[in-house]
Structures are given as C-alpha cells and as structure tokens.
Design an enzyme around this catalytic site. Structure first.
Site, PDB file in Angstrom:
ATOM      1  N   SER A 272      -9.159   8.774   2.818  1.00 38.42           N
ATOM      2  CA  SER A 272      -8.083   7.669   2.760  1.00 38.42           C
ATOM      3  C   SER A 272      -8.358   6.880   4.120  1.00 38.42           C
ATOM      4  CB  SER A 272      -6.860   8.132   2.979  1.00 38.42           C
ATOM      5  OG  SER A 272      -5.916   7.291   2.697  1.00 38.42           O
ATOM      6  N   ASP A 390      -4.960   8.766  -8.727  1.00 41.10           N
ATOM      7  CA  ASP A 390      -4.614   8.207  -7.560  1.00 41.10           C
ATOM      8  C   ASP A 390      -3.622   6.957  -7.735  1.00 41.10           C
ATOM      9  OD1 ASP A 390      -4.085   7.559  -4.757  1.00 41.10           O
ATOM     10  OD2 ASP A 390      -6.235   7.485  -4.353  1.00 41.10           O
ATOM     11  N   HIS A 418      -4.593  11.402  -4.932  1.00 37.99           N
ATOM     12  CA  HIS A 418      -5.128  10.915  -3.663  1.00 37.99           C
ATOM     13  C   HIS A 418      -5.502  12.206  -3.053  1.00 37.99           C
ATOM     14  CE1 HIS A 418      -5.315   8.055  -0.585  1.00 37.99           C
ATOM     15  NE2 HIS A 418      -4.567   8.907   0.008  1.00 37.99           N
TER      16      HIS A 418
END
Length: 473
Positions: A272, A390, A418
């Site tokens: 991320s 995600d 995610h």
C-alpha cells in the site's frame, strides 16, 4: 464504543489531542527486535533477523589451504563476490517524452523482459520489444509525432469530389525528454547468499507484524530480513507534531534504516503506502536495490492528500469514529470478515494507531515528484501483486503501473484483498520466492533477420497515457 465517544467529547471540550500513541512494550524483545534512533528522539522499532549460515568453502579456498604461503580469505566475502558476479546483464535503454498537453510517450530501445517470465524456469529476453500497450487513445491525438504514419488514402474514382483534407495541426514540441541508457545485472538471490537483504515496509495503520508470515518464511530459508515500524506505528515513537508524518519525513526515516542494514543486493517489499517508499529508495539507490515487490500499491501517480476525506476531520471526531473506521477497514481490507480475519487483524496490530497519527499520515501524503515519469525511470525488475477483491486499490491502477514500468510482472491473487499477504501467506510467499530466484535467460536472443526487424519495429511503438488524478494509498 461508548468509551470512545466519551473520550472524544472530552477531547473536544478540553482542546487536547486524545490518545497519542506511545511506544509499546515489545512482547519478544530478544527475538530479533532492535530500536534505532533515526533522529534525536525519533526511535523506530526494527525486526532484524540474521540467519546462521554454514560457511561454504570455494575452490579457491581449498587451493589456498594447500599452499602454506598464501593467506586465507574470508569465506563470507568470497561467497558474496562469487554470488554477485553470476548474473545476466540487461541493457536498459529508454526515451521518455512529456508533452505540454499532459501526454506521456515512452519508447523502449533496449532489452525488455517478457510479461510471462515468471511462469517458466528461465526468463525469456526479447531485445528491443515493449509491453503490450493500447494505442487507441494515441491515434486519436495528433499533437505528438506518430512513428507509424497512416498511409495516404486511395484516390476516389473519376467523377467524384475529393473530400476536404483535414486541417493541418502544428506538431507540438516536447516539454521534457528523459533518456535512460544503462546496464543492470540481474541475478538469482538465494537465502544462502550473504550479500542479499530483504526489506519489508508496511502502509498506513499497519506495523511490521503484518509481515509475520513472510518474515518467518524467508528467515527459515536463510534470508536476512529487515522490517521497521513507521513513526507512530507499532512500537515506534509517536511524535506529537503533524510534520513528523509527511511523506518526506517518513522517507528519510526509511533512508536511514536502509543505509544501516543494506547489503550489496537488496530487495524491497512494500504494501500500500509502503510501495511509495520502496519506489523512492529504488530511485535513490539504483545500484543497491536489486528487485522490488509492490503489493496493492496503486497507480504511478504523484501523491496528493484528498481535501474531501473523512481523515480531514478533527482528531477528536476521528477518535469517536474509531470503532467504525476499524470495522470499515476490516470489511474493505479483507475478502472475508470472519473470526479468522479479525484475529489476523488483531495479531498484525493493523489499524491500531491514534486518530492524530492517522489524520497526520493521510494529510501528509504529498509527493509531487512521484509521477509517471518518476516510475518510468526505474530500471529495476518489479513484481506487482494485486488482490482481486481489493476495495482500496482498483485493478486498473496496477495494470497501468505494469505498463509504465520497464521490467514489471503483474500477478493477481483471486481470493485475496488489500491485506493479501495476511489472507494468502502461502501464495504470496511462493510468488515472492520465485521472483527472488528468477534471473533472465540471455541465451534466448532474437537471431534471425526477420525477427530482428520485427523487434525493432515493435520498439518504435510509442506508449501514450493521459495524466490521471492522484490517488491516496
């Protein structure tokens, strides 16, 4: 829930920030945890595991033992030198042109790796080729030069009027041109190689604990692993000023960690928001960063905080909403929301940060240099891992990243979301290990004249992309 709301109301009345995160006591202080002071009063917790390796004697060392008049050499250093010398040299040659209307044109002139390279034992190298691109948007725009001009139309038969020619458009001059011409050695990185180190970087609200499966797996394989807690996360100190959580402040922290633990060949693994820091380090240290893994990192756009975000609310309001935010993160970050996922979230210490730190982190995501050109300049091989479920990062963003990067391989995990490295640790570990061991096969060169002409024609293809809006990660 009621306690959080009460504390938030008191926070608003007193004007004080609620519940600032302080360093947590490490549950296993002797199990590879270190505390590094990157700046005065700014201490990061780092998990550093150095495996015990059996010294391997090389042929040169055996010969030296037979000669009493020759000094012995250090085994580890010899092993490191031998490992780093065995690799494939890839020619990285690229021309990147930016036009004033926001167009980005990329021309690959050197070696480009095949997109399915990780599915075979040895990678296939295709000189002067490009990744698959969509040229429909480019053909509709006449402001930039076309390397493959459309042939003139066939003249109409006698008696018919010729259509009016299209208005001639002036060819615009490029705003910026970047030329890349370098050679990179890409080799297999095994756990037995003493000059290899793996760096794991988490994102907003996470901690080094989200990498537990990866740290245990690769340390057992003999890899040296390093995983820090970002400032205000996990057991690192939490400064009480918002400026401590800007992108540049956090990037300097990770630069200090990287310089402290870096070996000759380093592999960066980011998740991320942590992907942006890995990109920054790969750009700053191209000779030290050997490979990069980007897990649900998003598109190659410059970072800019969103002004219409819930994280722009005061810290006391976010403190009241913390239970809802935690549930929303569980619902959006995991494909399933069962007891197993809740336990993973608790064990990984994910999203366990104060509202002040969370607000400062989201507001500090300002990185204008990290645009498409910045990513296109990278010459390091990159593995993109995307969880199909995600809800934070759309699939098309990682696809666009794969098109921009020179050596990029996109792998999609259908059952992941995610937090895919926590949901599907075996799959992620296998993909990462396969990527670490991969090196291109230089023997598969285009030899025939016909194939060479096709490759050169393919290299003349220009890749045009329009600028997109920045996306918070």
């Amino acid at each position: 829930m009621l306690t959080s709301i009460t504390e938030g109301i008191l926070c608003c009345l007193t004007g004080k920030t609620a519940n600032l995160v302080l360093p947590l006591e490490s549950s296993e202080p002797s199990d590879g945890f270190e505390y590094v002071e990157v700046k005065p009063g700014r201490v990061l917790r780092v998990r550093h595991i150095v495996p015990e390796r059996q010294p391997i004697e090389t042929e040169k060392q055996v010969a030296e033992k037979d000669n009493a008049d020759v000094d012995c050499y250090d085994k580890d250093s010899l092993e490191s030198n031998n490992d780093s010398d065995n690799g494939s040299i890839v020619h990285c040659k690229r021309k990147i042109t930016v036009y004033r209307n926001g167009q980005l044109v990329i021309e690959n002139l050197g070696d480009v790796l095949h997109s399915e390279i990780l599915q075979c034992q040895d990678g296939d190298l295709e000189p002067c080729s490009t990744v698959e691109v969509e040229l429909a948007d480019y053909k509709e725009i006449a402001s930039s030069p076309d390397p493959n001009p459309v042939p003139p139309p066939v003249p109409p038969p006698p008696g018919e009027h010729k259509p009016a020619p299209p208005p001639r458009r002036r060819r615009r001059k490029p705003k910026r041109t970047v030329l890349i011409d370098s050679k990179r050695m890409i080799s297999s990185c095994k756990g037995t190689h003493s000059d290899v180190a793996l760096f794991f970087v988490h994102g907003v609200g996470g901690s080094l604990d989200i990498w537990s499966s990866q740290l245990d797996f690769f340390s057992r394989l003999g890899y040296e692993v390093i995983a820090p807690d970002l400032a205000g996360h996990g057991a690192s100190t939490a400064p009480q000023i918002a400026a401590a959580y800007t992108f540049y402040a956090l990037a300097e922290d990770l630069r200090a960690i990287f310089k402290r633990y870096a070996r000759k060949r380093n592999i960066l693994i980011g998740h991320s928001y942590g992907v942006s820091f890995c990109t920054f380090l790969a750009h700053e240290y191209p000779d030290l960063v050997h490979k990069v893994v980007m897990i649900n990192g998003g598109g190659p756009t410059a970072l800019e905080p969103s002004l219409c975000s819930i994280f722009q609310l005061p810290s006391c309001v976010l403190h009241c909403l913390s239970p809802c935010l935690a549930w929303s993160f569980l619902k959006a970050g995991f494909a399933r929301q069962g007891a197993k996922e809740k336990q993973l979230l608790k064990q990984g210490n994910a999203f366990n940060v104060s509202p002040f730190v969370l607000r400062a982190m989201m507001s500090g995501q300002y990185w204008p240099e990290g645009d498409e050109v910045y990513h296109a300049e990278l010459t390091v091989p990159i593995l993109l891992v995307h969880g199909m479920c995600d809800k934070f990062v759309p699939m098309d963003e990682d696809q666009r990243m794969a098109e921009i990067l020179l050596f990029a391989f996109l792998k999609v995990i259908e059952e992941g979301s995610h937090m895919v490295m926590m949901e599907c640790p075996e799959t992620v570990n296998t993909l990462l290990h396969e990527f670490f061991l991969w090196e291109p096969d230089m023997s598969r060169k285009v030899s025939s004249k016909t194939d060479t002409e096709k490759a050169i024609a393919a290299s003349d293809t220009l890749h045009t992309l329009k600028n997109s809006k920045p996306v918070n990660k």
